[in-house]
Design an enzyme around this catalytic site. Structure first.
Site, PDB file in Angstrom:
ATOM      1  N   TYR B 105       0.818  -1.223   0.000  1.00  0.00           N
ATOM      2  CA  TYR B 105       0.000   0.000   0.000  1.00  0.00           C
ATOM      3  C   TYR B 105       0.848   1.268   0.000  1.00  0.00           C
ATOM      4  CZ  TYR B 105      -4.339  -2.571   0.474  1.00  0.00           C
ATOM      5  OH  TYR B 105      -5.408  -3.393   0.227  1.00  0.00           O
ATOM      6  N   GLU B 204      -4.279 -30.247   4.940  1.00  0.00           N
ATOM      7  CA  GLU B 204      -4.462 -29.147   3.997  1.00  0.00           C
ATOM      8  C   GLU B 204      -5.695 -28.296   4.305  1.00  0.00           C
ATOM      9  OE1 GLU B 204      -4.597 -30.236  -0.155  1.00  0.00           O
ATOM     10  OE2 GLU B 204      -5.266 -28.250  -0.778  1.00  0.00           O
ATOM     11  N   ASP B 256      -5.546 -32.981  -0.179  1.00  0.00           N
ATOM     12  CA  ASP B 256      -6.431 -33.390  -1.274  1.00  0.00           C
ATOM     13  C   ASP B 256      -5.608 -34.158  -2.302  1.00  0.00           C
ATOM     14  OD1 ASP B 256      -8.616 -32.050  -0.238  1.00  0.00           O
ATOM     15  OD2 ASP B 256      -8.332 -30.248  -1.461  1.00  0.00           O
TER      16      ASP B 256
END
Lengths: 663, 371
Positions: B105, B204, B256
């Site tokens: 920023y 996960e 996964d």
């Protein structure tokens, strides 16, 4: 002319059969073979009529077209113009008699009536709706307009008035016609607005206003106040004549002797040539033309084809012209904000089978044009848009035959319509367009015409390619400009601040990054004075001083003045040469001149060439071409252009990144 | 921002300032000498990672890339580098720190040099680490994200923001969400006291982490559950590494069954490509994979989704990734491409909520001697 004689035949025949049968039998030729086409044909006949009326009176056409939906499949087509108007007694004849007063025997470049002209449209309307057509016309000398509702009495080929009146009319002169008909209104490439748009492109002197059945108005403003030159009439050339026409001419001629007939009613036939023809045909030059039978006419026709003749004169043609094609395209397609209008090309006239013809090509590129579609080919014959039969038309085929990959467009296998954000305009004008059929929807593939089209398309393609190459060079150099002008000074400033030293001079680094002489053109336009002020800047971003000659080719027909500095040479054909003083490293040299009296859109750039310098160092100008006829091309041996970027085996860190997706 | 302290620069701070000055000085000298400024950086690509036998992890090799002001992108990155150098120098001087996101920023004020995405600024921060061989913490930059969570019988001591030592048992002293891993897990911040567990299971997805917590798997299997939250952050990987090294706990990753999950395991076990310069701090070479494999999809007949074109691209990229070149991964990647299917770890719920804890994990962990 054979096409019109067939139409005449039709007109004769139709006395014996009913009108609806007549349309049914001949709908292909007449342009009324589907409800969709019928609606467009009626609009076309009306607009052609109006353009012709304005041309006859030397007025700038102001044409209003409206298609109003009356019922499910019934429409009212309104076409109104600012032509001279038609005197009262002629109005019924013009609109209510087939083939009345049309351009049958003229041998000049004309719009070429489709089928039966405006009275055919009136007749189609009455056949499909049972209603009469309303015509309002006012000539300047009268205070009020004459209004009549009429139908065609098909038995007698005479107008039959249903009602007539005198009405107040707001224009000082002009004609308004309202034709009711059954038809179908469609959008897309073969729609009425597309047809009008195309008409506006090749008639930049016309203002055309269109109101759709939905009530939306579109105005195609005129782009020029100049009327197109009037076409001249010329007698036919023996090589282009067809047997039927020849026989017709022999029947109608006032000459008593065959030799005189040939000499007087054909171009390029001297008394010597007339004699030669008669000899070849074994006919007596003294014989009366009217007395010749079919066999003799045939011999004469053959003899006419065999003699050697000068090509026909070509000043009877009226091409749109390079300036006006560009204007017309800009005017109508400007809302698509194309990035480039390739300078259009009008070829010199050529001849096929004794008929003079001329082709013209223009290309519009980029902007909002769809980049992944086949390019659009806008076809025109004698300033009339061709809407149907694109696939079977020589104009489309000529576009498809060019290998556009060389000119920066995509094309599968180097054949077929290319893909890319482009529109190609192709115009052919001739005293006789060789159409593929009586419907006059497509041009036949004639060798001479194909050759001319090919040359014109390729030349225009080269102009497009030059632009694209220049653009690519500039984009690359533009990037370097950003580096040296925006980024580098800030890197210098920041790094100096961090190490607490004074900001270094960047000249040496800048020339290492750029390594080019950059030439650009800036144009300022003063609307009031109609004045373009053109500045050509030469930035030397190489590490040494550079001396060079700058050559400019102004677009055809433009004249520049107020040169600063004075050029070494100015030629009549728009070629201007400056011998510039040495430009120091990281310095700039400028040339200015003005062009007066042009519209803003008429000038956007000149072709700039350089000599006396290694052209590889120059961005924004081409090396001087050989046909400039100057001896400027030599240059002293000097530094080669900086070798492209990477040193051996160096990998660009910022281009080597890959999607890692592993934190 | 941390509170201001007396501005006595630490040796680390001096080292960082010197390193940054060195970068700026090199650019300055090149400009002053009329050269095109450039910077040589080891390539951070899979083509340039080499197995480090000493640490058994993957590190950058010797291929160098050049960031040169000759190219627009390179010039822009050099300008950004100057801005970042100045920003960091000022932070060190004022004894402040900022998050990576804050730096992103802050760059709003850098005009043309501003970053267009936070990945760009993160990447540049890593570039500086690679060039100077320092850590971004030395540059007063820290990740904004909190680490993931831990549940299990581990006791540790954390120095709180008030400077107090706080002893936490990650099973008894926390709620169901577990102990949250702070961004700094170095010894001066987090100290391990004791661990009563056989191994660490790194999971996960949050859904599976919650399932194992609800089923009481940490107690049944005597393990520490760590939620990776997708691709694990540096601090999560560092914590796993420390649990493995210091508490002698075996690590197993449970993910996964898709190409992205394979990369999660690779970054835990072998080292991530982006952070290969510090793989020896972050990677746990002995970590085992107990996630869903392509063979599992077939053997357990799991519900699946078709591979997307992106998935296929990722698998193909893994085929040429040196980290995946052993037989096990080659087979699994090829099989997945063949069956063109992937499965989530929660797909095991096909056989009931307890199936994962009663059957799947025991079958996977048993052969490893962990259950």
């Amino acid at each position: 002319m054979p096409s019109t004689s067939i139409a005449e035949e039709l007109a004769k025949k139709q006395r014996e059969i009913s009108v609806s049968e007549f349309f049914e039998r001949n709908k292909q030729i007449l342009g009324y073979d589907s409800p969709t086409k019928a609606l467009l044909t009626v609009v076309k006949e009306g607009v052609d009529n109006s353009l012709d009326a304005a041309a006859d009176a030397d007025t700038l056409p102001d044409i209003f077209v409206e298609v109003r939906k009356v019922d499910k499949d019934e429409f009212l087509v309104i076409v109104e113009d600012n032509g001279p108007g038609i005197v009262r007694k002629e109005v019924p004849n013009v609109f209510g008699r087939l083939l009345y007063g049309s351009r049958f025997h003229s041998r000049r470049q004309s719009r070429g009536q489709q089928g039966l002209g405006i009275s055919g449209a009136v007749m189609y309307g009455q056949v499909t709706t049972g209603k009469a057509t309303k015509i309002t016309s006012k000539v300047e000398e009268e205070d009020v307009a004459y209004q009549v509702e009429l139908i065609v009495d098909t038995k007698k080929n005479m107008p039959s008035k249903v009602r007539e009146d005198r009405v107040v009319y707001e224009r000082t002169h002009g004609t308004r016609i309202e034709i009711p008909l059954r038809g179908r209104y469609v959008g897309g490439k073969q729609s009425i607005p597309e047809y009008l748009k195309a008409t506006a492109i090749v008639n930049p002197h016309a203002r055309i206003t269109y109101r759709s059945p939905e009530g939306e108005s579109t105005v195609f403003e005129r782009a020029t106040e100049d009327l197109p030159p009037k076409t001249k009439e010329i007698p036919p050339h023996p090589h282009g004549i067809e047997l039927g026409t020849l026989m017709q001419m022999m029947k109608e001629t006032k000459s008593y002797k065959l030799g005189a007939f040939l000499e007087e009613e054909f171009v390029r036939v001297s008394s010597r040539v007339a004699k030669e023809i008669c000899e070849a045909a074994a006919l007596d030059p003294e014989v009366k033309p009217k007395s010749l039978g079919l066999e003799q006419a045939n011999a004469l026709h053959e003899a006419m084809q065999s003699v050697k003749l000068m090509a026909p004169p070509t000043d009877c043609l009226s091409p749109i012209g390079e300036r006006l094609i560009k204007k017309g395209l800009k005017n109508v397609l400007g809302s698509l904000r194309p990035e480039f209008y390739a300078p259009p090309l009008t070829r010199d006239p050529a001849v096929y089978a004794g008929n003079p013809f001329q082709v013209e090509v223009g290309i519009v590129y980029g902007g909002d044009l769809p980049p992944d579609q086949p390019v659009e080919a806008l076809r025109f014959a004698n300033r009339v848009p061709l809407i149907y039969q694109a696939g079977g038309c020589a104009l489309t085929q000529a576009v498809a035959n060019v290998d556009w990959r060389r000119y920066g467009l995509e094309q599968r296998g180097g054949q077929g319509l290319p893909f890319g954000p482009a529109i190609v305009l192709v115009h052919i004008c001739s005293t006789k367009i060789p159409y593929t059929s009586e419907a006059k929807e497509a041009v036949a593939t004639v060798d001479e015409i194909m050759t001319e089209l090919d040359l014109a398309l390729k030349e225009c393609g080269r102009r497009l390619k030059t632009h694209l190459t220049k653009k690519a060079h500039r984009a690359k150099t533009r990037e370097k400009f950003d580096i040296v002008q925006l980024i580098l000074p800030r890197i210098a400033e920041k790094s100096a601040k961090i190490v607490n030293k004074k900001v270094p001079t960047l000249d040496a680094t800048i020339t290492k990054i750029m390594g080019v002489v950059w030439i650009d053109e800036a144009i300022a336009y003063d609307k009031k004075q109609k004045r373009h002020t053109v500045t050509i800047n030469v930035h030397n971003f190489t590490s040494a001083g550079k001396k060079l000659n700058l050559h400019l080719l102004l677009p055809r027909g433009m004249e520049a003045k107020s040169f600063d500095p004075k050029p070494a040479e100015v030629r009549d054909d728009g070629k201007i040469t400056w011998e510039l003083k040495r430009v120091d490293s990281v310095a700039k040299s400028s040339i200015t001149f003005v062009l007066d009296g042009l519209d803003e859109a008429e000038y956007d750039e000149s072709d700039v060439y350089v000599s006396g310098i290694n052209p590889g160092l120059v961005i924004g100008a081409e090396p001087l071409p050989g046909d400039w006829e100057l001896n400027y091309a030599d240059f002293e041996a000097e530094e080669a252009p900086t070798p492209e970027a990477e040193e051996e085996g160096e990998i660009d860190y910022d281009e080597a990144e890959e999607a890692l997706e592993d934190d | 921002m941390t509170k201001k302290k007396a501005a006595t620069p630490t040796p680390e701070a001096n080292k960082a300032v010197d390193a940054l000055y060195g970068i700026a000085e090199q650019v300055y000298e090149e400009l002053d000498g009329g050269q095109i400024p450039k910077m040589k950086i080891p390539l951070r690509t899979k083509a340039n990672i080499r197995f480090d036998t000493k640490h058994s992890v993957w590190k950058y090799g010797s291929l160098m890339g050049v960031r040169s002001a000759k190219k627009l992108k390179g010039a822009l990155m050099l300008l950004r580098t100057m801005h970042v150098l100045e920003f960091i120098r000022d932070m060190i001087r004022e004894n402040k720190s900022s998050t990576l996101r804050e730096m992103y920023y802050i760059s709003e004020g850098w005009d043309i040099a501003k970053f267009h995405a936070q990945e760009e600024s993160n990447f540049l921060a890593e570039d500086l680490e690679v060039i100077t061989q320092l850590l971004r913490e030395d540059f007063k930059l820290r990740p904004e994200e909190s680490g993931a969570s831990v549940i299990g019988n581990v006791t540790l001591e954390e120095i709180t923001r008030n400077g107090e030592r706080k002893r936490i048992n990650c099973r008894d002293d926390v709620g169901d969400a577990g102990y949250t891993i702070p961004y700094n897990v170095e010894k001066e911040k987090v100290k391990f006291i004791e661990a009563d567990a056989k191994f660490v299971l790194a999971i996960e997805t949050g859904g599976m982490f919650d399932r194992l917590v609800e089923n009481g798997f940490d107690e049944d299997a005597k393990c520490v559950l760590v939620h990776l939250k997708g691709q694990p952050s540096r601090s999560t990987r560092r914590l796993l590494k420390r649990l493995n090294e210091e508490m002698k706990l075996q690590v197993a990753t449970f993910t996964d069954g898709d190409p992205w999950s394979f990369r999660i395991h690779a970054s835990v076990a072998y080292g991530a490509i982006k952070t290969a310069h510090i793989s020896e701090y972050l990677a746990t070479p002995t970590a085992e994979f107990v996630g869903i494999t392509a063979s599992d999809i077939l053997n357990y007949e799991l519900p699946t989704d078709a591979l997307t074109p992106r998935d296929v691209g990722a698998l193909n990229a893994e085929m040429t990734d040196p980290r995946f070149k052993d037989e096990f991964w080659k087979n699994e990647i090829q099989t997945m491409l063949q069956i063109n299917k992937k499965a989530e770890q929660q797909a095991l719920a096909k056989y009931g909520l307890d199936y994962v804890t009663d059957t799947y994990l025991p079958e996977k962990l048993g052969p490893l001697g962990l259950m």
